[in-house]
Design a protein around this motif. Structure first.
Motif, PDB file in Angstrom:
ATOM      1  N   ASP A 234       0.859  -1.183   0.000  1.00 48.09           N
ATOM      2  CA  ASP A 234       0.000   0.000   0.000  1.00 48.09           C
ATOM      3  C   ASP A 234       0.903   1.245   0.000  1.00 48.09           C
ATOM      4  N   PRO A 235       0.920   2.005  -1.080  1.00 45.15           N
ATOM      5  CA  PRO A 235       1.798   3.201  -1.101  1.00 45.15           C
ATOM      6  C   PRO A 235       1.425   4.216  -0.010  1.00 45.15           C
ATOM      7  N   ARG A 236       0.178   4.273   0.376  1.00 41.41           N
ATOM      8  CA  ARG A 236      -0.373   5.169   1.406  1.00 41.41           C
ATOM      9  C   ARG A 236      -0.315   6.643   1.021  1.00 41.41           C
ATOM     10  N   THR A 237       0.805   7.088   0.490  1.00 42.87           N
ATOM     11  CA  THR A 237       0.819   8.435  -0.080  1.00 42.87           C
ATOM     12  C   THR A 237       1.240   8.278  -1.540  1.00 42.87           C
ATOM     13  N   LEU A 238       0.440   8.863  -2.426  1.00 44.69           N
ATOM     14  CA  LEU A 238       0.746   8.763  -3.851  1.00 44.69           C
ATOM     15  C   LEU A 238       1.829   9.764  -4.216  1.00 44.69           C
ATOM     16  N   LYS A 239       1.838  10.869  -3.462  1.00 50.17           N
ATOM     17  CA  LYS A 239       2.879  11.864  -3.665  1.00 50.17           C
ATOM     18  C   LYS A 239       3.207  12.486  -2.324  1.00 50.17           C
ATOM     19  N   PRO A 240       4.379  12.389  -1.800  1.00 51.94           N
ATOM     20  CA  PRO A 240       5.527  11.687  -2.386  1.00 51.94           C
ATOM     21  C   PRO A 240       5.323  10.168  -2.369  1.00 51.94           C
ATOM     22  N   LEU A 241       5.930   9.499  -3.340  1.00 50.56           N
ATOM     23  CA  LEU A 241       5.770   8.053  -3.490  1.00 50.56           C
ATOM     24  C   LEU A 241       7.017   7.334  -3.011  1.00 50.56           C
ATOM     25  N   ASP A 242       6.790   6.321  -2.201  1.00 52.99           N
ATOM     26  CA  ASP A 242       7.894   5.487  -1.694  1.00 52.99           C
ATOM     27  C   ASP A 242       8.217   4.436  -2.758  1.00 52.99           C
ATOM     28  N   LYS A 243       9.042   4.824  -3.695  1.00 53.02           N
ATOM     29  CA  LYS A 243       9.358   3.929  -4.817  1.00 53.02           C
ATOM     30  C   LYS A 243      10.159   2.718  -4.343  1.00 53.02           C
ATOM     31  N   GLU A 244      10.988   2.957  -3.340  1.00 52.05           N
ATOM     32  CA  GLU A 244      11.902   1.910  -2.889  1.00 52.05           C
ATOM     33  C   GLU A 244      11.162   0.657  -2.425  1.00 52.05           C
ATOM     34  N   THR A 245      10.153   0.857  -1.587  1.00 52.85           N
ATOM     35  CA  THR A 245       9.404  -0.292  -1.060  1.00 52.85           C
ATOM     36  C   THR A 245       8.713  -1.053  -2.189  1.00 52.85           C
ATOM     37  N   ILE A 246       8.192  -0.298  -3.145  1.00 53.14           N
ATOM     38  CA  ILE A 246       7.500  -0.913  -4.276  1.00 53.14           C
ATOM     39  C   ILE A 246       8.482  -1.729  -5.120  1.00 53.14           C
ATOM     40  N   ILE A 247       9.591  -1.121  -5.440  1.00 54.00           N
ATOM     41  CA  ILE A 247      10.580  -1.785  -6.300  1.00 54.00           C
ATOM     42  C   ILE A 247      11.142  -3.036  -5.607  1.00 54.00           C
ATOM     43  N   ARG A 248      11.389  -2.898  -4.298  1.00 57.26           N
ATOM     44  CA  ARG A 248      11.926  -4.039  -3.545  1.00 57.26           C
ATOM     45  C   ARG A 248      10.968  -5.227  -3.626  1.00 57.26           C
ATOM     46  N   SER A 249       9.685  -4.945  -3.483  1.00 59.15           N
ATOM     47  CA  SER A 249       8.695  -6.016  -3.506  1.00 59.15           C
ATOM     48  C   SER A 249       8.631  -6.670  -4.885  1.00 59.15           C
ATOM     49  N   VAL A 250       8.690  -5.861  -5.925  1.00 58.40           N
ATOM     50  CA  VAL A 250       8.603  -6.417  -7.291  1.00 58.40           C
ATOM     51  C   VAL A 250       9.843  -7.265  -7.595  1.00 58.40           C
ATOM     52  N   ILE A 251      10.989  -6.801  -7.122  1.00 60.73           N
ATOM     53  CA  ILE A 251      12.213  -7.594  -7.315  1.00 60.73           C
ATOM     54  C   ILE A 251      12.061  -8.957  -6.645  1.00 60.73           C
ATOM     55  N   LYS A 252      11.408  -8.934  -5.485  1.00 63.97           N
ATOM     56  CA  LYS A 252      11.238 -10.179  -4.714  1.00 63.97           C
ATOM     57  C   LYS A 252      10.284 -11.156  -5.420  1.00 63.97           C
ATOM     58  N   THR A 253       9.179 -10.648  -5.950  1.00 67.52           N
ATOM     59  CA  THR A 253       8.151 -11.559  -6.486  1.00 67.52           C
ATOM     60  C   THR A 253       8.220 -11.728  -8.000  1.00 67.52           C
ATOM     61  N   GLY A 254       8.701 -10.723  -8.720  1.00 65.24           N
ATOM     62  CA  GLY A 254       8.802 -10.828 -10.178  1.00 65.24           C
ATOM     63  C   GLY A 254       7.491 -10.654 -10.926  1.00 65.24           C
ATOM     64  N   ARG A 255       6.414 -10.463 -10.199  1.00 66.91           N
ATOM     65  CA  ARG A 255       5.123 -10.280 -10.873  1.00 66.91           C
ATOM     66  C   ARG A 255       4.364  -9.184 -10.133  1.00 66.91           C
ATOM     67  N   VAL A 256       3.694  -8.313 -10.895  1.00 62.95           N
ATOM     68  CA  VAL A 256       3.017  -7.210 -10.209  1.00 62.95           C
ATOM     69  C   VAL A 256       1.648  -6.904 -10.829  1.00 62.95           C
ATOM     70  N   LEU A 257       0.685  -6.808  -9.926  1.00 65.06           N
ATOM     71  CA  LEU A 257      -0.672  -6.422 -10.303  1.00 65.06           C
ATOM     72  C   LEU A 257      -0.974  -5.103  -9.581  1.00 65.06           C
ATOM     73  N   ILE A 258      -1.382  -4.108 -10.335  1.00 66.35           N
ATOM     74  CA  ILE A 258      -1.696  -2.800  -9.750  1.00 66.35           C
ATOM     75  C   ILE A 258      -3.218  -2.655  -9.721  1.00 66.35           C
ATOM     76  N   VAL A 259      -3.750  -2.298  -8.551  1.00 72.28           N
ATOM     77  CA  VAL A 259      -5.212  -2.208  -8.434  1.00 72.28           C
ATOM     78  C   VAL A 259      -5.624  -0.855  -7.858  1.00 72.28           C
ATOM     79  N   HIS A 260      -6.456  -0.143  -8.592  1.00 71.15           N
ATOM     80  CA  HIS A 260      -7.070   1.052  -8.010  1.00 71.15           C
ATOM     81  C   HIS A 260      -8.476   1.232  -8.537  1.00 71.15           C
ATOM     82  N   GLU A 261      -9.226   2.055  -7.836  1.00 72.94           N
ATOM     83  CA  GLU A 261     -10.630   2.250  -8.193  1.00 72.94           C
ATOM     84  C   GLU A 261     -10.821   3.264  -9.320  1.00 72.94           C
ATOM     85  N   ALA A 262      -9.947   4.254  -9.395  1.00 76.95           N
ATOM     86  CA  ALA A 262     -10.090   5.301 -10.411  1.00 76.95           C
ATOM     87  C   ALA A 262     -10.033   4.689 -11.810  1.00 76.95           C
TER      88      ALA A 262
END
Lengths: 328, 319
Positions: A234-262
């Motif tokens: 959960d990014p929790r804040t879209l701006k500023p965005l914590d890119k590091e946590t996101i990238i770390r997770s994707v490196i770990k799993t290799g697959r990414v699904l992005i979900v939002h309501e907009a």
């Protein structure tokens, strides 16, 4: 730990900050005795009086101007726009004025305010009371955009937003207001720009915002029974965005699904996908980045149509399963 | 309410300084030394100077895209102002704002504004903040006739009125919203008549008579400071130059412009001060010459100033 609803957590943050700092005040339509359209500010007028819980006429542009001007002379206002849809009426002051004053004036002024607003569908309120317009504001340098998904985050992020020296658009979700969760009694802050891994998993990463975090967690439960371990970020804040946590997770799993309501087109998912694709995580991807978002339609009134306009738990389960099984 | 002779001389000096600044701005633009656009208030100096003369130094203003005059009358440093106009690091906004966004917060100028009516809602917030902090200052918000036809005007004057905020709204009616004449844009005779709709006083004054402007605005300022709430003051004036640099005056006649030039607010005030025995012709000339010299010195300062460094391009977005 004690449990509070998301709305109660927001109210507690407001109350504690108003007790702590007399410069903090609330301003918006029907925020006083009425307690706001969703009851978030209920009771605050009794505690703080009409001077600090200010009911305005139906004048969204000037609500935004009022918080901008008051911030310029040392106050720390918390404005409310009753439905995010109506932020369209306030945009001039937010986009051209509040966001740019600091930069235009050579970095000398600051505009510390929070503008709270409920977004999202699911209430049968149709096309003009159900939108998720957060990404418009992500696009504007000078604004911060916060979107809490739990009562705990709502309180900590709101307190951090009030103490932040910049204009913050604080996007709440109507369907989350009654959701309960553990919330500490004492004031605490969650620094803006820190994502959280809401659930750990090895098979794929779901990055979700606001109510979609809750739906992604439910989907992850179901998928776990099938042996698919989902990590939910959960990014929790879209701006500023914590890119590091996101990238770390994707490196770990290799697959990414992005979900939002907009709506998908022009939504925040495109930005997230690009951030991942531009990063070192690209080399670790085992499948294309997938976005699951609101359809590119206005929110319909009919219950069934409304339900199918935005991602639901079963849609997330299906999309995540396809991705995990390599069918994308 | 009468001003001392010394103060009147100061006001004449401010008017000449505004005129000198803007004539120089035009010249620099023609020479290719500045880029972008600018909005000149030549012919409107009495409105800026008379209005701000009614304020205390610690009072605040919000200005407009046509704001050089307001900035100078509020006490700006000409060097920093000219440097900003020329996009230099030493300017008020480090060259980030330019003509349309000059702010001088230390002098109480909360900024010019590139959006017509952009400052009107902000004035509500400033007034609210001042009132909540029980500060004894007031905010004077300038805007033009065009701004009076926006929704922002209606929302904001109403809000300032219902809460009796210490705001003075000064409408500089210079006859044209870009090209649209007030005769075509309003079905009412006086913009100040709109005040009645908000339950506040409204007054229309000859905006080319600096003392008349001062007196009307002073009354509004005193009322606001005493807790009486906002007033709408309409200064009827005229801009001699086009709306901006793209304007070739297709919507008005040369005769009309010339007729208004005969009502020059500076010549008029100068003649009055001489008539009152406050100034001699020679002293008036000296005031004028000093104003032009100060502007020349500001240009020299600005030209010698450094450009902003590219390393700093992303600074100042967030606090």
């Amino acid at each position: 730990m004690r449990e509070l609803s998301y709305a109660e957590a927001i109210r507690e943050a407001l109350r504690q900050e108003m007790q702590r700092d007399e410069r903090v005040f609330i301003i918006g339509e029907d925020v006083g005795v009425y307690g706001g359209a969703f009851g978030v500010t209920l009771g605050l007028i009794e505690e703080f009086g009409e001077e600090r819980v200010i009911d305005t006429p139906i004048s969204e542009l000037t609500i935004a101007g009022a918080i901008t001007g008051a911030a310029l002379v040392g106050m720390r206002p918390v404005g409310e726009i009753m439905f995010m849809d109506f932020i369209t009426l306030a945009s001039e002051q937010l986009v051209n004025q509040a966001a740019k004053i600091r930069f235009m004036f050579g970095g000398k002024e600051k505009v510390p305010f929070v503008l709270r607003t409920p977004a999202g569908s699911g209430t049968g309120a149709a096309a003009q009371h159900s939108q998720s317009l957060e990404n418009w504001f992500v696009h504007i340098p000078g604004l911060k955009v916060v979107m809490p998904s739990t009562p705990y985050d709502a309180k900590g992020l709101l307190i951090a937003s009030i103490r932040d020296d910049n204009p913050v658009i604080f996007v709440e979700h109507k369907l989350l207001y009654k959701v309960k969760g553990p919330v500490p009694e004492e004031p605490y802050t969650i620094p803006l720009g820190t994502a959280e891994v809401k659930r750990e998993g090895r098979d794929l990463t779901i990055i979700a915002t606001s109510i979609m975090v809750q739906r992604a967690l439910q989907a992850a439960e179901q998928l776990a029974e099938e042996g698919i371990e989902v990590e939910v970020v959960d990014p929790r804040t879209l701006k500023p965005l914590d890119k590091e946590t996101i990238i770390r997770s994707v490196i770990k799993t290799g697959r990414v699904l992005i979900v939002h309501e907009a709506c998908k087109t022009g939504g925040f998912g495109g930005e997230l996908a690009a951030v991942i694709a531009e990063s070192e995580a690209f080399d670790y991807l085992d499948a294309p980045i997938v976005r699951l978002a609101g359809r590119d339609i206005p929110i319909p009134y009919n219950r069934t149509l409304e339900y199918h306009a935005v991602p639901q738990v079963e849609n997330i389960v299906e999309a995540a399963r396809r991705l995990a099984e390599g069918r994308v | 309410m009468t001003l001392s002779p010394e103060r009147k001389r100061e006001l004449l000096c401010q008017m000449y300084t505004i005129r000198a600044f803007e004539e120089k701005a035009e010249e620099l633009y023609a020479m290719g030394k500045v880029h972008g656009t600018m909005h000149l208030s030549i012919g409107m100096e009495a409105s800026a100077v008379g209005s701000i003369a009614a304020l205390r130094p610690d009072d605040l203003i919000l200005s407009t895209h046509r704001g050089h005059g307001h900035c100078i009358a509020k006490g700006a440093d000409l060097n920093k102002m000219m440097a900003e106009f020329m996009g230099k690091e030493t300017g008020y906004c480090r060259g980030r704002g330019g003509s349309m966004h000059i702010a001088d917060v230390e002098s109480g100028n909360l900024g010019a504004n590139g959006v017509v009516a952009g400052g009107i809602p902000i004035a509500v917030g400033v007034g609210l903040g001042l009132k909540m902090q029980r500060r004894d200052q007031i905010i004077l918000c300038f805007f033009g006739d065009g701004a009076a036809n926006t929704g922002a005007f209606h929302e904001s004057l109403n809000m300032a009125a219902i809460w009796s905020l210490p705001v003075v709204y000064v409408c500089e009616n210079n006859q044209y919203a870009m090209s649209l004449s007030v005769r075509k844009a309003f079905a009412i005779e006086r913009i100040s008549d709109r005040a009645a709709a908000y339950g506040i006083p409204g007054v229309t004054v000859d905006g080319n008579d600096v003392m008349a402007v001062y007196e009307a605005v002073k009354k509004a300022v005193d009322r606001a400071r005493a807790g009486g709430g906002p007033t709408l003051v309409e200064n009827v004036t005229y801009r001699w130059r086009g709306h901006s640099k793209s304007d070739v005056n297709r919507y008005r006649t040369r005769e009309e412009i010339e007729a208004w030039k005969k009502k020059c607010p500076i010549k008029r005030f100068r003649a009055r001060l001489i008539e009152e025995g406050i100034l001699t012709e020679e002293e008036a000339d000296r005031i004028r010459d000093e104003a032009y010299a100060a502007v020349d010195a500001a240009v020299a300062f600005a030209e010698a100033s450094p450009e902003p460094s590219l390393d700093t391009i992303e600074e100042g977005v967030y606090a």
